[in-house]
Motif scaffolding. Structure first.
Motif, PDB file in Angstrom:
ATOM      1  N   ALA A   9       0.835  -1.210   0.000  1.00  0.00           N
ATOM      2  CA  ALA A   9       0.000   0.000   0.000  1.00  0.00           C
ATOM      3  C   ALA A   9       0.868   1.256   0.000  1.00  0.00           C
ATOM      4  O   ALA A   9       0.593   2.222  -0.727  1.00  0.00           O
ATOM      5  N   LEU A  10       1.948   1.221   0.802  1.00  0.00           N
ATOM      6  CA  LEU A  10       2.870   2.366   0.870  1.00  0.00           C
ATOM      7  C   LEU A  10       3.544   2.582  -0.486  1.00  0.00           C
ATOM      8  O   LEU A  10       3.652   3.719  -0.975  1.00  0.00           O
ATOM      9  N   ASN A  11       3.972   1.490  -1.084  1.00  0.00           N
ATOM     10  CA  ASN A  11       4.637   1.564  -2.384  1.00  0.00           C
ATOM     11  C   ASN A  11       3.693   2.162  -3.444  1.00  0.00           C
ATOM     12  O   ASN A  11       4.081   3.024  -4.239  1.00  0.00           O
ATOM     13  N   SER A  12       2.429   1.723  -3.409  1.00  0.00           N
ATOM     14  CA  SER A  12       1.432   2.236  -4.359  1.00  0.00           C
ATOM     15  C   SER A  12       1.188   3.730  -4.117  1.00  0.00           C
ATOM     16  O   SER A  12       1.084   4.518  -5.061  1.00  0.00           O
ATOM     17  N   TRP A  13       1.104   4.103  -2.846  1.00  0.00           N
ATOM     18  CA  TRP A  13       0.855   5.508  -2.494  1.00  0.00           C
ATOM     19  C   TRP A  13       1.998   6.410  -2.971  1.00  0.00           C
ATOM     20  O   TRP A  13       1.769   7.461  -3.548  1.00  0.00           O
ATOM     21  N   VAL A  14       3.234   5.943  -2.743  1.00  0.00           N
ATOM     22  CA  VAL A  14       4.407   6.725  -3.173  1.00  0.00           C
ATOM     23  C   VAL A  14       4.405   6.876  -4.692  1.00  0.00           C
ATOM     24  O   VAL A  14       4.613   7.981  -5.224  1.00  0.00           O
TER      25      VAL A  14
ATOM     26  N   PHE B 205      10.310  10.894  -3.875  1.00  0.00           N
ATOM     27  CA  PHE B 205       9.686  10.962  -2.554  1.00  0.00           C
ATOM     28  C   PHE B 205      10.741  11.195  -1.468  1.00  0.00           C
ATOM     29  O   PHE B 205      10.588  12.067  -0.606  1.00  0.00           O
ATOM     30  N   THR B 206      11.829  10.421  -1.531  1.00  0.00           N
ATOM     31  CA  THR B 206      12.882  10.549  -0.509  1.00  0.00           C
ATOM     32  C   THR B 206      13.527  11.929  -0.575  1.00  0.00           C
ATOM     33  O   THR B 206      13.735  12.572   0.462  1.00  0.00           O
TER      34      THR B 206
END
Lengths: 302, 248
Positions: free
Chosen positions: B7-12, B22-23
């Motif tokens: 989910a985090l990967n998709s959001w990023v 992002f970073t």
């Protein structure tokens, strides 16, 4: 010198307290003033853009680029880093946008390692595609050029541009690029446009301009503006973009409202707040009996 | 756990495109807030951010000097003279120039020795001589036109209509000239310390000159505030629009 602030404000009238507001409240109000245009946008569903008018110093740069002949080139030296991006960024992008749109040949370089990549991404690639301009043909990005001494650099560059720079950012021989066709020295330069947080124009108007008579333009941070005006008056500079205002004026003229146009509205809000604080501070000062009362207050605190 | 990571990967990817963007933006945003936390009070976060910035810029400076100056302008020609890869000046020419650079550069360090300080002075003399000659040329070229443009002998300025060709008084430019001359003279009178300013006219001019100087310093200060505000606004726009704004 440390400011002496009274810890106990009891017994002070409201007017007197105006002179002793904690600076952190002022910072907070400043953040609110700067955020006001964004809040306006959310509440009223439209941008709060204040009108922008073009000053003669900005128009000088615009007119010079409009009059650029086909056989001459413009040199753009971005002598700034990300520390002054808010002011120098839009000044560089909009002028390069103008040249890409009009088809004026130019060479770009920077003393900072990050700026050539930033400009390639934010300006040359984006607007080059839009107007069908190609790197090496319509413009050249030379990348970072370390300039330990600007006077020596100007002296060395003015008589042999491709000989001094040698290669562009991709390692291609500069003299072989189509953009350099017929360009040898500063007699082929129409405008030298330097953008920076220092008086980066001085070497060019002092060493190169007396010999080659090319035009010099300057993208200046707000701090530099007052000391640069005499050079505009004397005609040594053909124009100047003054701080964020200059960038916003050029963006408005080009019809590409960007960071400077959005930022100048925020800046106007911040200026209004500063003016309000100055008025309130003066009301407090005079209502409390002027200088004499202020001195006695400080003495009582000691 | 795997579901949360996905989910985090998709959001990023949906909001920032790549993890690198992002970073980069998140580090930029956190460091900006960290440095500005100083405005509330001195704290460890702002100190850490400050030291990281200093360390990174110092390290970058060393790399840039090597990559942009020493490597292409000294090391490659010097070594190339021996290997035969790079010899536009000839092998002997490059060896001489490269060796001179080492010798003269090393002489700077004799500033720490009392006995051999003269070696450092020798190099300093060469550098000061070269730069002062060029500086004289630059200041003469830049400042001399300032003097000539300041001498405005005529109070009035004329303008010619480009269509009719008629010449008329340019009122705005004439007033500008008048103000310029008045300020120039009064400020110069203010800086005359060779004699006592007794006469009321001289005293008045001097006082007017002082007021003009104060207005100029006010303009300087106002522009300085404006510049600082512009830098803060750029950071504000970055944090609110380019970082947090992309999260929603």
């Amino acid at each position: 010198m440390a400011t002496i602030l009274p810890k106990d404000k009891r017994g002070m009238s409201f007017i007197e307290r105006l002179q002793w507001i904690d600076r952190r409240w002022i910072y907070l109000m400043l953040v609110f003033a700067v955020a006001l245009p964004a809040i306006w946008k959310v509440v009223f569903k439209k941008r709060m853009d204040l009108p922008v008018f073009m000053f003669p110093d900005t128009k000088g740069i615009y007119d010079t680029i409009e009059q650029a002949p086909r056989d001459k080139i413009v040199l753009v030296s971005a002598d700034w880093g990300f520390a002054s991006l808010g002011e120098n960024g839009p000044q560089t992008i909009t002028v390069c946008y103008h040249m890409l749109k009009k088809g004026v040949r130019f060479i770009f370089w920077s003393g900072d390692p990050a700026i050539p990549g930033y400009m390639q991404r934010e300006c040359f690639d984006r607007y080059g595609r839009l107007f069908g301009r190609k790197e090496g043909v319509d413009y050249a990005n030379l990348g970072q050029k370390v300039i330990p001494n600007r006077d020596l650099f100007a002296q060395a560059l003015m008589d042999d541009i491709p000989g001094y720079f040698k290669e562009d950012r991709r390692g291609r021989k500069l003299a072989d690029l189509p953009v350099m066709k017929g360009i040898k020295d500063f007699s082929n330069v129409w405008l030298f446009y330097t953008v920076g947080a220092d008086p980066t124009y001085d070497s060019w108007i002092g060493i190169v301009q007396p010999k080659y008579k090319m035009k010099v333009g300057f993208g200046s941070t707000g701090v530099m503006v007052p000391q640069t005006y005499p050079f505009l008056e004397s005609g040594q500079l053909c124009g100047m973009l003054s701080g964020m205002r200059g960038g916003a004026e050029y963006e408005a003229k080009m019809g590409i409202p960007g960071d400077a146009t959005w930022g100048i509205t925020r800046q106007s809000m911040a200026h209004l707040l500063v003016i309000l604080f100055i008025i309130l501070g003066n009301i407090g000062f005079f209502a409390a009996g002027g200088r004499k009362s202020q001195v006695s207050r400080l003495e009582s605190v000691r | 756990m795997a579901g949360a990571a996905h989910a985090l990967n998709s959001w990023v990817h949906a909001h920032f495109g790549t993890w690198i963007v992002f970073t980069g933006l998140t580090l930029g945003g956190l460091f900006t807030l960290g440095v500005y936390s100083f405005l509330y009070r001195e704290n460890k976060v702002s100190r850490i951010c400050e030291h990281i910035f200093l360390g990174v810029s110092g390290a970058l400076g060393v790399v840039v000097v090597w990559e942009q100056t020493l490597l292409p302008k000294w090391w490659k020609p010097f070594v190339g003279a021996f290997t035969g890869d790079y010899r536009p000046l000839g092998a002997f020419g490059h060896i001489i120039v490269g060796a001179m650079a080492i010798l003269l550069g090393a002489c700077w360090y004799f500033i720490f020795s009392r006995k051999y300080l003269w070696l450092a002075r020798l190099v300093m003399g060469i550098v000061i001589g070269a730069t002062s000659g060029l500086a004289f040329k630059k200041y003469f070229g830049a400042q001399f036109p300032q003097i000539t443009s300041s001498v405005k002998l005529s109070f009035y300025a004329m303008k010619t209509d480009p269509i009719t060709g008629r010449t008329a008084l340019n009122l705005a430019a004439s007033i500008n000239n008048l103000i310029f001359i008045a300020i120039l003279l009064s400020v110069m009178v203010y800086f005359f310390f060779s004699f006592e300013q007794r006469h009321f006219a001289i005293r008045g001019m001097s006082r007017f000159g002082r007021w003009c100087l104060m207005i100029t310093f006010g303009a300087y200060f106002g522009n300085t505030v404006m510049a600082r505000m512009a830098l803060f606004i750029e950071r504000f726009q970055f944090v609110t629009e380019k970082w947090i704004g992309r999260m929603f």
